[in-house]
Design a protein around this motif. Structure first.
Motif, PDB file in Angstrom:
ATOM      1  N   CYS A 436     -22.194 -18.230 -38.946  1.00 29.20           N
ATOM      2  CA  CYS A 436     -23.354 -17.302 -38.825  1.00 29.20           C
ATOM      3  C   CYS A 436     -22.624 -16.341 -40.200  1.00 29.20           C
ATOM      4  CB  CYS A 436     -23.677 -16.693 -37.484  1.00 29.20           C
ATOM      5  SG  CYS A 436     -24.728 -15.220 -38.004  1.00 29.20           S
ATOM      6  N   HIS A 438     -23.437 -13.335 -40.484  1.00 27.04           N
ATOM      7  CA  HIS A 438     -23.377 -11.914 -40.048  1.00 27.04           C
ATOM      8  C   HIS A 438     -22.003 -11.683 -39.384  1.00 27.04           C
ATOM      9  CE1 HIS A 438     -24.238  -8.856 -36.746  1.00 27.04           C
ATOM     10  NE2 HIS A 438     -24.145  -8.300 -37.829  1.00 27.04           N
ATOM     11  N   LEU A 439     -21.594 -12.241 -38.645  1.00 30.65           N
ATOM     12  CA  LEU A 439     -20.158 -11.699 -38.039  1.00 30.65           C
ATOM     13  C   LEU A 439     -19.447 -13.086 -37.750  1.00 30.65           C
ATOM     14  CD1 LEU A 439     -20.679  -8.546 -36.191  1.00 30.65           C
ATOM     15  CD2 LEU A 439     -19.558  -8.592 -38.467  1.00 30.65           C
ATOM     16  N   GLY A 440     -19.931 -14.321 -38.087  1.00 32.13           N
ATOM     17  CA  GLY A 440     -18.877 -15.391 -38.091  1.00 32.13           C
ATOM     18  C   GLY A 440     -19.048 -16.577 -36.705  1.00 32.13           C
ATOM     19  N   CYS A 441     -20.067 -16.045 -35.760  1.00 38.46           N
ATOM     20  CA  CYS A 441     -20.277 -16.881 -34.631  1.00 38.46           C
ATOM     21  C   CYS A 441     -20.648 -18.091 -34.958  1.00 38.46           C
ATOM     22  CB  CYS A 441     -21.230 -16.171 -33.590  1.00 38.46           C
ATOM     23  SG  CYS A 441     -20.324 -14.618 -32.893  1.00 38.46           S
ATOM     24  N   CYS A 454     -28.177 -17.906 -33.590  1.00 37.33           N
ATOM     25  CA  CYS A 454     -27.028 -17.151 -33.185  1.00 37.33           C
ATOM     26  C   CYS A 454     -26.882 -16.485 -31.892  1.00 37.33           C
ATOM     27  CB  CYS A 454     -26.357 -16.137 -34.271  1.00 37.33           C
ATOM     28  SG  CYS A 454     -24.945 -15.524 -33.986  1.00 37.33           S
ATOM     29  N   HIS A 457     -25.844 -12.266 -31.871  1.00 40.62           N
ATOM     30  CA  HIS A 457     -26.571 -11.126 -32.287  1.00 40.62           C
ATOM     31  C   HIS A 457     -28.140 -11.590 -32.525  1.00 40.62           C
ATOM     32  CE1 HIS A 457     -22.436  -9.863 -33.361  1.00 40.62           C
ATOM     33  NE2 HIS A 457     -22.779  -9.344 -32.388  1.00 40.62           N
ATOM     34  N   GLY A 458     -28.180 -12.713 -32.715  1.00 42.76           N
ATOM     35  CA  GLY A 458     -29.785 -13.453 -32.599  1.00 42.76           C
ATOM     36  C   GLY A 458     -30.295 -13.755 -33.964  1.00 42.76           C
ATOM     37  N   SER A 459     -29.316 -13.655 -34.996  1.00 44.49           N
ATOM     38  CA  SER A 459     -29.864 -14.224 -36.419  1.00 44.49           C
ATOM     39  C   SER A 459     -30.370 -15.663 -36.361  1.00 44.49           C
ATOM     40  CB  SER A 459     -28.552 -14.224 -37.460  1.00 44.49           C
ATOM     41  OG  SER A 459     -28.324 -13.030 -37.762  1.00 44.49           O
TER      42      SER A 459
HETATM   43 FE1  FES Z   1     -23.995 -11.594 -35.569  1.00 39.29          FE
HETATM   44 FE2  FES Z   1     -24.597 -14.072 -35.685  1.00 39.29          FE
HETATM   45  S1  FES Z   1     -22.655 -13.166 -35.660  1.00 39.29           S
HETATM   46  S2  FES Z   1     -25.932 -12.608 -35.583  1.00 39.29           S
END
Ligand code: FES
Length: 476
Positions: A436, A438-441, A454, A457-459
């Motif tokens: 992801c 955003h922060l890599g999940c 994701c 955080h839901g992206s």
């Molecule tokens: Fe934050 Fe995917 S890591 S939305």
């Protein structure tokens, strides 16, 4: 998939922002919260513009079931327990006031948005203990509630009613309010620095900036990504089902939501944390329920929506951060975006004008921290984020790419690299990174929406990697 609202209204179109613009207030987000806030400011004589990443109402406002109510699930007993009677009373009276204010606005401006008064019900098919607790809490807050076993639902329930609530067509309201506003569509905000906003083709300098874009995408200051998570739920619009006078929400596990509009019955449910629907089948569950209650009914539209769930059960409405007095925010509406949008517009308008915000606004302040109410959810959200990150690094791909049947997606490993692969019905294969932005999940496949979601955080992204929902700001 398109909601019944989007299929039954012609929304006006607006230009894309190009070049440099100066304004007093810039609102990011063309959903109900952003449009109501811009409308309130415009009526105060403020120069205001709205930046929308996609089309007007294309986010959660187009996916809501548009119940206008202060009955937000089993809310008030818990609020009294966690935050005390004074904060629970603020929450109740602010939301009851929001119902009245929207009704007044619609009446005064003769807006045709199918607004109808109704009673809002919570129901259970099990033991009524939780409803009784909620009833006692609502009575203590002087809300107009009653318990009954007599409802229009096609099965036996115990229910808690809150009188004098309403429902409406959200996009008809949005279209009417948008008429007098300066709006830029297809103008995704890429960065916000101080008072400067950059979109892909333009720039805005604003004295105040309002983040009304569902999920605040600036990570710091504010840290909203650590203070809420996102959940998805699913809706069918049914033809040939009963017409219900009132609105209903089940409080049991897998409880369903019901409300009518026009000739359609909207049946909602199947909620889950975003990024946790690997098995899918949510629409099928709703279709099965529909056939059970109203054999012969037909699905006219099917869609899903996403909600931000704040840690302590109360939306964040007010200053984005103590260190940014010129940024304002409205987020964490849970599943109650209609009333929350109305009260957000009032609080944010007052703050943007430098006025003391309305009474009852303190409970919504983003600068609050309620240790008791937040601790449990904070621990859960942190565990999810750690799992989402760990999965990407530690867990191998789950299935060989060639084993994916047509119409399915999954995480596969190719030459030591993890990819998200979707094999379409026509055999075409689409591969995207599963990290992801955003922060890599690690993203997870959602078979009901054919999207990569994701769990942190839901992206969300479509099967070709195009951004559907933030907080991420870029495609895969
Ligand atoms: Fe934050 Fe995917 S890591 S939305």
């Amino acid at each position: 998939m398109t909601s019944i609202w989007a299929e039954t209204v012609d929304l006006p179109s607006f230009p894309t922002l190009k070049g440099n613009v100066e304004t007093e207030v810039a609102v990011i987000g063309g959903g109900l919260a952003g449009i109501l806030t811009a409308d309130a400011l415009r009526r105060e004589g403020v120069k205001v513009l709205v930046l929308e990443a996609d089309r007007l109402g294309s986010g959660q406002t187009g996916g809501t079931t548009a119940k206008l109510t202060a009955q937000h699930g089993l809310k008030y007993h818990q609020l009294i327990q966690d935050l005390g009677m004074a904060a629970a009373a603020q929450y109740a009276w602010a939301n009851l006031g929001a119902v009245r204010r929207l009704r007044k606005l619609v009446e005064e401006r003769h807006i045709c948005c199918d607004l109808e008064d109704c009673t809002s019900f919570l129901y259970t098919t099990g033991a009524p203990g939780l409803l009784q607790e909620e009833f006692d809490a609502c009575q203590a807050l002087q809300m107009d509630v009653f318990l009954t076993g007599d409802t229009e639902l096609p099965f036996a329930v115990q229910a808690l009613g809150l009188r004098d609530q309403a429902r409406f067509h959200p996009l008809k309201l949005l279209a009417a309010l948008a008429e007098d506003l300066t709006i830029y569509e297809h103008s995704r905000v890429l960065t916000v620095e101080g008072r400067d906003i950059a979109t892909d083709q333009g720039r805005v300098t604003a004295e105040r900036i309002v983040f009304a874009c569902h999920y605040p995408f600036i990570n710091a200051p504010g840290y909203y990504f650590a203070r809420q998570h996102q959940e998805r739920s699913y809706v069918l619009a049914l033809r040939g089902a009963a017409a219900l006078r009132d609105c209903y929400l089940g409080i049991d596990e897998n409880g369903l939501s019901f409300r009518s509009w026009n000739v359609y019955l909207l049946l909602g449910g199947g909620g889950h944390r975003t990024g946790e629907n690997r098995q899918g089948g949510k629409y099928d569950l709703l279709r099965q329920a529909a056939r059970r209650f109203w054999p012969g009914c037909q699905t006219a539209a099917a869609w899903s929506a996403q909600d931000c769930i704040p840690m302590d059960g109360v939306p964040y409405i007010g200053l984005y951060s103590g260190s940014r007095p010129d940024w304002l925010v409205a987020t964490g509406f849970q599943k109650w975006g209609m009333t929350s949008s109305v009260l957000a517009s009032e609080i944010l308008c007052d703050l943007a004008l430098g006025r003391t915000p309305m009474a009852d606004s303190a409970v919504f302040s983003p600068q609050r921290f309620h240790a008791t109410a937040s601790a449990k959810q904070l621990a859960k959200d942190t565990a999810h984020a750690v799992r989402g990150l760990g999965r990407r690094v530690l867990e191998p791909g789950r299935i060989p790419a060639e084993a994916l049947p047509e119409g399915h997606g999954g995480v596969v490993e190719v030459d030591g690299e993890k990819l998200g692969v979707y094999r379409a019905e026509d055999g075409q294969v689409y591969a995207v990174p599963v990290k992801c932005p955003h922060l890599g999940c690690q993203l997870e496949w959602n078979p009901d929406e054919k999207s990569w979601d994701c769990p942190c955080h839901g992206s969300r992204f479509d099967y070709q990697g195009r951004l559907l929902e933030g907080p991420a700001q870029t495609d895969l």
